[in-house]
Design an enzyme around this catalytic site. Structure first.
Site, PDB file in Angstrom:
ATOM      1  N   GLU A 194      -3.590   2.239  -7.164  1.00 11.87           N
ATOM      2  CA  GLU A 194      -3.994   3.400  -6.372  1.00 11.87           C
ATOM      3  C   GLU A 194      -2.981   4.522  -6.600  1.00 11.87           C
ATOM      4  O   GLU A 194      -1.886   4.484  -6.020  1.00 11.87           O
ATOM      5  CB  GLU A 194      -4.006   3.053  -4.875  1.00 11.87           C
ATOM      6  CG  GLU A 194      -4.961   1.946  -4.497  1.00 11.87           C
ATOM      7  CD  GLU A 194      -5.301   1.986  -2.997  1.00 11.87           C
ATOM      8  OE1 GLU A 194      -6.478   2.165  -2.690  1.00 11.87           O
ATOM      9  OE2 GLU A 194      -4.390   1.859  -2.177  1.00 11.87           O
ATOM     10  N   HIS A 217       0.845  -1.197   0.000  1.00 16.29           N
ATOM     11  CA  HIS A 217       0.000   0.000   0.000  1.00 16.29           C
ATOM     12  C   HIS A 217       0.880   1.246   0.000  1.00 16.29           C
ATOM     13  O   HIS A 217       1.951   1.273   0.606  1.00 16.29           O
ATOM     14  CB  HIS A 217      -0.925  -0.004   1.228  1.00 16.29           C
ATOM     15  CG  HIS A 217      -1.951   1.085   1.146  1.00 16.29           C
ATOM     16  ND1 HIS A 217      -1.677   2.373   1.538  1.00 16.29           N
ATOM     17  CD2 HIS A 217      -3.222   1.087   0.671  1.00 16.29           C
ATOM     18  CE1 HIS A 217      -2.751   3.115   1.319  1.00 16.29           C
ATOM     19  NE2 HIS A 217      -3.698   2.364   0.788  1.00 16.29           N
TER      20      HIS A 217
END
Ligand code: 13P
Length: 236
Positions: free
Chosen positions: A157, A88
């Site tokens: 992302e 992430h």
């Protein structure tokens, strides 16, 4: 479709339990058959319910041992957790995890058969360098990763879209996802400022197999509505 909530460093254990219960109830009541994941803070890990798969936002690549501040497989196993987020943006850019450490994590949890949601994405200065430079940057995040792993899900992302209210244009998302699908046939999620009012636009794009939602998923009611939107799309 895959609808995932990353709760990050939010909610208490009590609130997380209530959240998961509420989502489970909603999915059952509305016959929602989408793949739904919730990633609570590590102190709030608990077992999956029948419709909500609980995963961990992080874990160290070890069963147990002297890794102060980390959790390992032993702590995940207690709750039957078999799903992990790796790479992430906040782990890469805030915590400072390197590609090497992500590869070690990936390989360790892959060998345990975990479902891995592996995140990639570019910061704003890289995006501003143009599509080619951006794809080169993202390609580096695929280095050392088994892109053919059967339990792999990838999440694109863009760093600058996370928590900012900004999103790439729909055309841009489609263009990036098309290129990323060539790198791996794994399901590919979009993440970054997804909310109730824009989820449907993202889910209807080519090569978008789901979404990874942060802030807008913090309220169970909103997350449930997003799951419902995904379900409605499939009915059409
Ligand atoms: P936001 O939905 O708050 O932009 O966060 C996205 C994210 O980081 C999910 O992992």
């Amino acid at each position: 479709m895959i609808i995932a909530a990353n709760l990050k460093t939010n909610l208490t254990r009590e609130k997380t339990a209530k959240y998961i219960k509420e989502v489970e109830h909603f999915l059952n009541q509305h016959n929602i058959s989408q793949e739904v994941f919730v990633f609570p803070a590590v102190s709030n890990l608990m077992s999956s319910t029948s419709k909500v798969v609980v995963g961990t936002q992080n874990a160290y690549p070890a069963v147990n041992g002297a890794f102060t501040g980390e959790i390992g497989y032993e702590q995940l196993e207690e709750f039957g957790i078999k799903t992990i987020l790796i790479g992430h943006s906040e782990r890469r850019h805030v915590i400072g995890e390197t590609q090497e450490s992500l590869i070690a994590k990936f390989d360790f949890y892959k060998n345990l058969g975990f479902k891995i949601i592996y995140c990639v994405g570019e910061p704003l200065n890289v995006r501003e360098m143009g599509h080619k430079a951006m794809m080169e940057y993202i390609s580096k995040q695929y280095e050392g990763i088994d892109t053919a792993y059967e339990n792999l899900i990838i999440a694109y992302e863009p760093v600058w879209a996370i928590g900012s209210g900004l999103t790439p244009t729909l055309e841009d998302i489609e263009m990036v996802h098309k290129d990323l699908k060539i790198k791996s046939a794994a399901p590919l999620l979009y993440g970054g400022s997804v909310k109730v009012s824009n989820i449907t636009e993202f889910l209807t794009l080519d090569n978008v197999d789901g979404v990874l939602v942060g802030s807008a998923a913090l309220y169970a009611e909103h997350f449930c509505t997003m799951c419902e939107h995904a379900q409605n799309l499939e009915k059409k």
